[in-house]
Design a protein around this motif. Sequence first.
Motif, PDB file in Angstrom:
ATOM      1  N   HIS A  44       2.163  15.270  -1.034  1.00 47.49           N
ATOM      2  CA  HIS A  44       2.464  14.117   0.429  1.00 47.49           C
ATOM      3  C   HIS A  44       4.152  14.282  -0.418  1.00 47.49           C
ATOM      4  O   HIS A  44       4.547  13.924  -0.417  1.00 47.49           O
ATOM      5  CB  HIS A  44       1.881  13.046  -0.249  1.00 47.49           C
ATOM      6  CG  HIS A  44       0.653  12.571   0.032  1.00 47.49           C
ATOM      7  ND1 HIS A  44       0.447  11.860   1.547  1.00 47.49           N
ATOM      8  CD2 HIS A  44      -1.223  13.125  -0.086  1.00 47.49           C
ATOM      9  CE1 HIS A  44      -1.107  12.134   1.941  1.00 47.49           C
ATOM     10  NE2 HIS A  44      -1.681  13.008   1.035  1.00 47.49           N
ATOM     11  N   ARG A  61       8.992   0.592  -2.426  1.00 51.50           N
ATOM     12  CA  ARG A  61       8.093   0.597  -3.909  1.00 51.50           C
ATOM     13  C   ARG A  61       9.121   0.582  -4.504  1.00 51.50           C
ATOM     14  O   ARG A  61      10.104   1.816  -4.361  1.00 51.50           O
ATOM     15  CB  ARG A  61       6.843   1.325  -3.763  1.00 51.50           C
ATOM     16  CG  ARG A  61       5.445   1.560  -3.857  1.00 51.50           C
ATOM     17  CD  ARG A  61       4.530   2.529  -3.977  1.00 51.50           C
ATOM     18  NE  ARG A  61       5.314   4.078  -3.278  1.00 51.50           N
ATOM     19  CZ  ARG A  61       5.637   4.246  -5.205  1.00 51.50           C
ATOM     20  NH1 ARG A  61       5.439   4.291  -6.504  1.00 51.50           N
ATOM     21  NH2 ARG A  61       5.874   6.173  -4.610  1.00 51.50           N
ATOM     22  N   GLU A  91       8.065   4.053  10.226  1.00 46.07           N
ATOM     23  CA  GLU A  91       7.589   1.976  10.916  1.00 46.07           C
ATOM     24  C   GLU A  91       8.532   1.540  11.498  1.00 46.07           C
ATOM     25  O   GLU A  91       8.410   0.573  12.655  1.00 46.07           O
ATOM     26  CB  GLU A  91       7.088   1.748   9.540  1.00 46.07           C
ATOM     27  CG  GLU A  91       5.766   2.729   8.750  1.00 46.07           C
ATOM     28  CD  GLU A  91       5.948   1.680   7.225  1.00 46.07           C
ATOM     29  OE1 GLU A  91       5.262   0.451   6.910  1.00 46.07           O
ATOM     30  OE2 GLU A  91       4.447   1.890   7.716  1.00 46.07           O
ATOM     31  N   TYR A 129       3.891  -7.315   1.515  1.00 51.73           N
ATOM     32  CA  TYR A 129       3.519  -7.928   2.418  1.00 51.73           C
ATOM     33  C   TYR A 129       2.977  -7.303   3.858  1.00 51.73           C
ATOM     34  O   TYR A 129       2.246  -5.972   3.102  1.00 51.73           O
ATOM     35  CB  TYR A 129       5.028  -8.871   3.739  1.00 51.73           C
ATOM     36  CG  TYR A 129       5.835  -9.168   3.054  1.00 51.73           C
ATOM     37  CD1 TYR A 129       5.996 -10.727   3.180  1.00 51.73           C
ATOM     38  CD2 TYR A 129       7.063  -8.899   2.276  1.00 51.73           C
ATOM     39  CE1 TYR A 129       6.434 -11.589   2.188  1.00 51.73           C
ATOM     40  CE2 TYR A 129       7.520  -9.318   1.690  1.00 51.73           C
ATOM     41  CZ  TYR A 129       7.752 -11.152   1.196  1.00 51.73           C
ATOM     42  OH  TYR A 129       8.359 -12.246   1.288  1.00 51.73           O
ATOM     43  N   ASP A 159      12.565  12.048  -1.213  1.00 54.11           N
ATOM     44  CA  ASP A 159      11.243  11.547  -0.897  1.00 54.11           C
ATOM     45  C   ASP A 159      10.238  12.370   0.266  1.00 54.11           C
ATOM     46  O   ASP A 159      10.841  13.313   0.577  1.00 54.11           O
ATOM     47  CB  ASP A 159      11.297  10.133   0.524  1.00 54.11           C
ATOM     48  CG  ASP A 159      10.558   8.854   0.135  1.00 54.11           C
ATOM     49  OD1 ASP A 159       9.309   9.360  -0.234  1.00 54.11           O
ATOM     50  OD2 ASP A 159      11.068   7.946   0.333  1.00 54.11           O
ATOM     51  N   GLN A 177       0.743  -1.040  -0.675  1.00 54.70           N
ATOM     52  CA  GLN A 177       0.077   0.473   0.242  1.00 54.70           C
ATOM     53  C   GLN A 177       0.643   1.566   0.032  1.00 54.70           C
ATOM     54  O   GLN A 177       1.768   1.329   0.693  1.00 54.70           O
ATOM     55  CB  GLN A 177      -0.520  -0.358   1.644  1.00 54.70           C
ATOM     56  CG  GLN A 177      -1.607  -0.577   1.154  1.00 54.70           C
ATOM     57  CD  GLN A 177      -2.877  -0.434   2.281  1.00 54.70           C
ATOM     58  OE1 GLN A 177      -2.779  -0.971   3.400  1.00 54.70           O
ATOM     59  NE2 GLN A 177      -3.634   0.640   2.398  1.00 54.70           N
ATOM     60  N   MET A 209       8.081  12.236   2.573  1.00 56.66           N
ATOM     61  CA  MET A 209       8.224  11.853   3.945  1.00 56.66           C
ATOM     62  C   MET A 209       9.194  10.434   4.220  1.00 56.66           C
ATOM     63  O   MET A 209      10.540  10.570   4.884  1.00 56.66           O
ATOM     64  CB  MET A 209       7.309  11.550   4.936  1.00 56.66           C
ATOM     65  CG  MET A 209       7.398  11.482   5.819  1.00 56.66           C
ATOM     66  SD  MET A 209       8.477  12.628   7.076  1.00 56.66           S
ATOM     67  CE  MET A 209       7.021  14.253   6.893  1.00 56.66           C
ATOM     68  N   ASN A 210       8.887   9.433   3.616  1.00 54.87           N
ATOM     69  CA  ASN A 210       8.958   8.144   3.852  1.00 54.87           C
ATOM     70  C   ASN A 210       8.416   7.435   4.985  1.00 54.87           C
ATOM     71  O   ASN A 210       9.066   8.149   6.468  1.00 54.87           O
ATOM     72  CB  ASN A 210      10.693   8.294   3.467  1.00 54.87           C
ATOM     73  CG  ASN A 210      10.901   6.673   3.530  1.00 54.87           C
ATOM     74  OD1 ASN A 210      10.738   6.502   4.759  1.00 54.87           O
ATOM     75  ND2 ASN A 210      11.441   6.121   1.869  1.00 54.87           N
ATOM     76  N   LEU A 211       6.937   7.106   5.429  1.00 54.24           N
ATOM     77  CA  LEU A 211       7.021   5.992   6.525  1.00 54.24           C
ATOM     78  C   LEU A 211       7.554   4.910   6.501  1.00 54.24           C
ATOM     79  O   LEU A 211       7.821   4.422   7.709  1.00 54.24           O
ATOM     80  CB  LEU A 211       5.392   5.925   5.710  1.00 54.24           C
ATOM     81  CG  LEU A 211       4.268   7.371   6.059  1.00 54.24           C
ATOM     82  CD1 LEU A 211       3.236   7.131   5.206  1.00 54.24           C
ATOM     83  CD2 LEU A 211       4.403   8.159   6.692  1.00 54.24           C
TER      84      LEU A 211
END
Length: 472
Positions: A158, A266, A373, A343, A365, A23, A367-369
Amino acid sequence: MSRLIVISNRVSAPKARSAGGAQGGLSVALAAALREYRGLWFGWSGNKTDEFTGHIDLQRHEGVTTATIDLEEQDVDEYYNGYANRTLWPLFHYRIDLAEYDRSFGSGYERVNERFAETVTPLIEPDDLIWVHDYHLIPLGMQLRERGLKNRIGFFLHIPWPPQRLLVSLPFHQRLVRSMLAYDLIGFQTEEWLDSFHHYIEREMGGTVDGDTVRVGNRTIKVAAFPIGVDAKEFGEAVRSPTAKQAHERLKRSVEDKHVIIGVDRLDYSKGLGERFLGYRRFLEEHDDCRGRVTLLQIAPPSRGEVHTYESIREHLDELSGRINGEFAEVDWVPIRYVNQGYPREELAGFYRASEIALITPLRDGMNLVAKEYVAAQDPEDPGVLILSRFAGAALQLKDALLVNPYSKDEISDAVAKALNMPKGERIRRWRAMMDSVEKEDVVWWRRNFVRALQGEEAPLGDEDKPAEAVG
Ligand code: ADQ
């Protein structure tokens, strides 16, 4: 409370998500946001139709109402694969060498924005708040105003906002930026992208900037930075789930006593995967004592397969990882595990937890989540080390990561060596500082700040305003 109407290119309601699919950060953040507000999420279904009819498919999934439309093949080619992903995405990630300027893309982009506006307008009530997302829909606010809407309308970008000198390479750049003045509020991820926007407004449009107020002609709007966060609480729960524990064990068992360096992205040229592989290769060259002791697990599911550049980056990475593996592998050790699939979040959480190092090195980027995480998934008693590109928006908040220039093989190599040897006390100290930011500036904080600002409330959200209960 007013209703919130969220409008984004794609709609990904909780149940509509595929369990194994990757996602995008946008859908992860919005799925959490939409549970809190009564309202509607409008966008493209992802399906094509022979002829655009404007038919809206209304559905309800886990407390979220979605309204989706199908688009014609030509719309998808020109608007989504064309202007959004072959013009704006590369340009906004500073890759003017990859940006394609094609007249049909621009007209397709405007046509689809008109179609969005035409279809969503009848669903909107006078005191609804409208929140438009991302580069696919920059002119939507103007299209809505042209249909008579007087609502408060906000826009959040974003991805990065490019420097003025790059943006002027876009044909009709002024027309695009001028359309943004129809919004009441524009949000960027970081101060850096905000500064670039201010600079453009002053240099190209003769506008003025005063704090978070931007004036151009007789139009005055609010523009500010709202760094997006992750749902840290939900991620903490995910990492304690049986699925995460199994994933953790599966990875640990497979690498035996080797250290795992993880990358999750991604498959996109902005993520710096080729440069990352070369930096890791430099590390293996310079530290032959570490060969056989570390494994780079790079998880990178393909995205945007219909855009040619993505096919070529995929081929490049297949070749590069194969070459590095051929060069260094032993009968019982492979230096890079390169996995082209997504995954589910709980498994991902388990993989993050099992990895001593995360190597997150985008060339640019918003942000880069993934970086956040990774931090959220660590064991407080024995956390891993985050190596992060200084060109990710997240670097402005995660200052205690090992920050590197993603273009420099040497810096990546040195950071990996430093991370492997970092004493536990330093790992805990750095992680704690990053975790404070990830917990405090989470996705709840982000969306509440944005919605408050959209409602016209000035004060940024303090800790005391955060809901005690988990969201999501
Ligand atoms: P993305 O470019 O997609 O998002 P990112 O912020 O890292 O990048 O978000 C990726 C999301 O997808 C994360 O939640 C991650 O867990 C998930 N994901 C990535 N690879 C995955 C995999 N292999 N399997 C499963 N899940 C995977 C865009 C902008 C970013 C910005 C976000 C949010 O490009 O800069 O941070 O939006 O605003």
